[in-house]
Design an enzyme around this catalytic site. Structure first.
Site, PDB file in Angstrom:
ATOM      1  N   LYS A 188      -5.492   8.194  -8.952  1.00 27.73           N
ATOM      2  CA  LYS A 188      -5.821   7.095  -9.865  1.00 27.73           C
ATOM      3  C   LYS A 188      -6.652   7.580 -11.054  1.00 27.73           C
ATOM      4  CE  LYS A 188      -5.245   3.130  -6.800  1.00 27.73           C
ATOM      5  NZ  LYS A 188      -5.784   1.906  -6.241  1.00 27.73           N
ATOM      6  N   LYS A 209       5.698   6.744  -3.900  1.00 27.21           N
ATOM      7  CA  LYS A 209       5.735   5.508  -3.102  1.00 27.21           C
ATOM      8  C   LYS A 209       6.072   4.323  -4.016  1.00 27.21           C
ATOM      9  CE  LYS A 209       0.827   4.431  -3.520  1.00 27.21           C
ATOM     10  NZ  LYS A 209      -0.463   4.203  -2.968  1.00 27.21           N
ATOM     11  N   LYS A 220       2.648  -0.962  -7.166  1.00 26.78           N
ATOM     12  CA  LYS A 220       2.438  -2.046  -8.133  1.00 26.78           C
ATOM     13  C   LYS A 220       2.262  -1.490  -9.533  1.00 26.78           C
ATOM     14  CE  LYS A 220      -0.579  -4.449  -4.910  1.00 26.78           C
ATOM     15  NZ  LYS A 220      -1.979  -4.727  -4.652  1.00 26.78           N
TER      16      LYS A 220
HETATM   17  P1  TYM Z   1      -3.196  -2.208  -1.438  1.00 29.28           P
HETATM   18  O1  TYM Z   1      -3.594  -3.510  -2.022  1.00 29.28           O
HETATM   19  O2  TYM Z   1      -2.884  -1.092  -2.375  1.00 29.28           O
HETATM   20  O3  TYM Z   1      -1.973  -2.374  -0.472  1.00 29.28           O
HETATM   21  C1  TYM Z   1      -1.943  -3.364   0.559  1.00 29.28           C
HETATM   22  C2  TYM Z   1      -1.251  -2.772   1.782  1.00 29.28           C
HETATM   23  O4  TYM Z   1       0.088  -2.367   1.452  1.00 29.28           O
HETATM   24  C3  TYM Z   1       0.320  -1.030   1.908  1.00 29.28           C
HETATM   25  N1  TYM Z   1       1.276  -0.372   0.992  1.00 29.28           N
HETATM   26  C4  TYM Z   1       2.428   0.185   1.386  1.00 29.28           C
HETATM   27  N2  TYM Z   1       3.009   0.298   2.593  1.00 29.28           N
HETATM   28  C5  TYM Z   1       4.211   0.910   2.648  1.00 29.28           C
HETATM   29  N3  TYM Z   1       4.855   1.410   1.567  1.00 29.28           N
HETATM   30  C6  TYM Z   1       4.308   1.320   0.335  1.00 29.28           C
HETATM   31  N4  TYM Z   1       4.963   1.795  -0.729  1.00 29.28           N
HETATM   32  C7  TYM Z   1       3.040   0.688   0.204  1.00 29.28           C
HETATM   33  N5  TYM Z   1       2.229   0.424  -0.851  1.00 29.28           N
HETATM   34  C8  TYM Z   1       1.151  -0.217  -0.337  1.00 29.28           C
HETATM   35  C9  TYM Z   1      -1.062  -0.377   1.856  1.00 29.28           C
HETATM   36  O5  TYM Z   1      -1.129   0.761   2.699  1.00 29.28           O
HETATM   37  C10 TYM Z   1      -1.947  -1.508   2.329  1.00 29.28           C
HETATM   38  O6  TYM Z   1      -1.967  -1.568   3.747  1.00 29.28           O
HETATM   39  N6  TYM Z   1      -7.629  -0.216  -0.106  1.00 29.28           N
HETATM   40  C11 TYM Z   1      -6.562  -1.117   0.305  1.00 29.28           C
HETATM   41  C12 TYM Z   1      -7.041  -2.520   0.576  1.00 29.28           C
HETATM   42  C13 TYM Z   1      -8.219  -2.619   1.479  1.00 29.28           C
HETATM   43  C14 TYM Z   1      -8.180  -2.572   2.893  1.00 29.28           C
HETATM   44  C15 TYM Z   1      -9.533  -2.750   3.303  1.00 29.28           C
HETATM   45  C16 TYM Z   1      -7.155  -2.376   3.831  1.00 29.28           C
HETATM   46  C17 TYM Z   1      -9.504  -2.811   1.095  1.00 29.28           C
HETATM   47  N7  TYM Z   1     -10.292  -2.897   2.186  1.00 29.28           N
HETATM   48  C18 TYM Z   1      -9.889  -2.736   4.644  1.00 29.28           C
HETATM   49  C19 TYM Z   1      -7.520  -2.378   5.180  1.00 29.28           C
HETATM   50  C20 TYM Z   1      -8.855  -2.552   5.577  1.00 29.28           C
HETATM   51  C21 TYM Z   1      -5.522  -1.211  -0.819  1.00 29.28           C
HETATM   52  O7  TYM Z   1      -5.803  -0.934  -1.952  1.00 29.28           O
HETATM   53  O8  TYM Z   1      -4.317  -1.723  -0.408  1.00 29.28           O
END
Ligand code: TYM
Length: 327
Positions: free
Chosen positions: A113, A195, A198
């Site tokens: 990032k 991957k 967004k």
């Molecule tokens: P975020 O918002 O980027 O993504 C949300 C969830 O989607 C999963 N994900 C994917 N899974 C499979 N293939 C993909 N291409 C893909 N892109 C995203 C992510 O692994 C995630 O599970 N830091 C985290 C949010 C967070 C969180 C937490 C998660 C903050 N605090 C505590 C668990 C526990 C994030 O940015 O996810």
């Protein structure tokens, strides 16, 4: 015996895509009966990159609708906004004082990032995994269902919890990561080396949850494929492996059933069937999403915040007491 607890969350930035759904949300819904479940909309995480305030406000409430339309049931699971529970920011300060520069510098998501320019990267972006650790540890979480890209952050969370427990006495449950066998790493339809994301500049790489049938069909039709013609789960052909994984997850078929279904068929027919399956899969979700009015969403978030606050404040009070912080 009381149920074990799961905690997970997603950022209210941009539109959610099929990777978020298959890698995370789908599993949250499947696990909510078996576990005491807490799902957070991590709006403070969103601040790690510049956001337009109006858009952030809207995306935050939209994400609550996404959780509900995906099938998270507020009578079974807690749904809440991170910013409604001040203990997240407070525990983050405590854990920042125990985390090491070196361990945060190793986080690959920070390096990605920051796009190679760490001098200009925000300090919030750098310390983001500690906020995530606080999210998880405040709730004495046993299991964290996430996609593969969050695995390293989970390892850090465990390290921080173990260090705190060792230095100040047993305070936090050490969480396990739950990464699904299939769907943990859905790839871009345009570049299977990346991957599905967004923030990808190429929107054709992602199927967004609010994409209409035409857009979905077009994106799948244009998806890159590998050389060869066979439709199989072959890791060395990541484009087809990815598409077939999506097919498997949206149809609920076994690997063998998927392979048998496409034996002797070409990419054209495969893509047409895949597009139909994805459109059908997302249809109930898309029909549901408009049905949650603002007032009922606000009420669900308010109830969720109350429950979350009572759990989180207990953990924070314990951590403060162990540290000698007078409250
Ligand atoms: P975020 O918002 O980027 O993504 C949300 C969830 O989607 C999963 N994900 C994917 N899974 C499979 N293939 C993909 N291409 C893909 N892109 C995203 C992510 O692994 C995630 O599970 N830091 C985290 C949010 C967070 C969180 C937490 C998660 C903050 N605090 C505590 C668990 C526990 C994030 O940015 O996810």
């Amino acid at each position: 015996m009381s149920k074990k607890r799961i905690f997970s969350g997603a950022q209210p930035t941009g539109r959610l895509h099929l990777g978020n759904y298959l890698g995370a949300l789908k599993n949250w819904v499947e696990l909510q009966d078996e576990y005491d479940s807490i799902f957070c909309i991590v709006n403070l995480h969103a601040l790690t990159l510049p956001q337009d305030p109006k858009t952030l406000r809207k995306s935050t409430l939209d994400l609550a609708r996404v959780y509900l339309a995906a099938g998270i049931d507020p009578s079974k699971a807690v749904i809440f906004l991170q910013s409604d529970v001040p203990a997240h920011a407070e525990l983050t300060w405590v854990l920042l004082c125990t985390a090491r520069m070196g361990e945060l510098e190793r986080m690959t998501q920070f390096k990605d990032k920051a796009k190679g320019n760490t001098e200009r990267a925000g300090v919030g972006l750098f310390s983001y995994p500690v906020l995530m650790a606080s999210d998880i540890l405040l709730y004495q979480t046993n299991l964290v269902p996430v996609g593969h890209d969050q695995k390293q952050h989970l390892e850090l969370t465990r390290d921080l919890a173990e260090r705190f427990n060792r230095d100040f006495g047993e305070t936090f449950t050490i969480p396990e990561v739950f990464i699904p066998k299939a769907g943990a790493r859905i790839r871009s339809l345009q570049d299977p080396a990346k991957k599905m994301s967004k923030s990808d500049e190429n929107e054709a790489g992602a199927i967004f949850l609010d994409d209409g049938a035409d857009a979905i069909a077009k994106k799948i039709k244009r998806a890159v494929t590998d050389s060869g013609t066979e439709i199989s789960f072959d890791e060395s052909r990541p484009a087809i492996h990815n598409l077939l994984t999506i097919y498997q997850l949206v149809t609920g078929k076994s690997e063998q059933e998927c392979v048998d279904n496409f034996a002797g068929k070409g990419y054209g027919q495969f893509k047409a069937e895949l597009a139909d399956a994805v459109i059908e899969y997302l249809r109930p979700f898309q029909e549901q999403i408009a049905s949650f009015d603002d007032a009922s969403v606000a009420k669900i978030l308010q109830d969720g915040a109350e429950k979350a606050r009572s759990i989180a404040s207990e953990t924070l009070a314990d951590a403060y007491a162990k540290l000698g912080i007078v409250t």
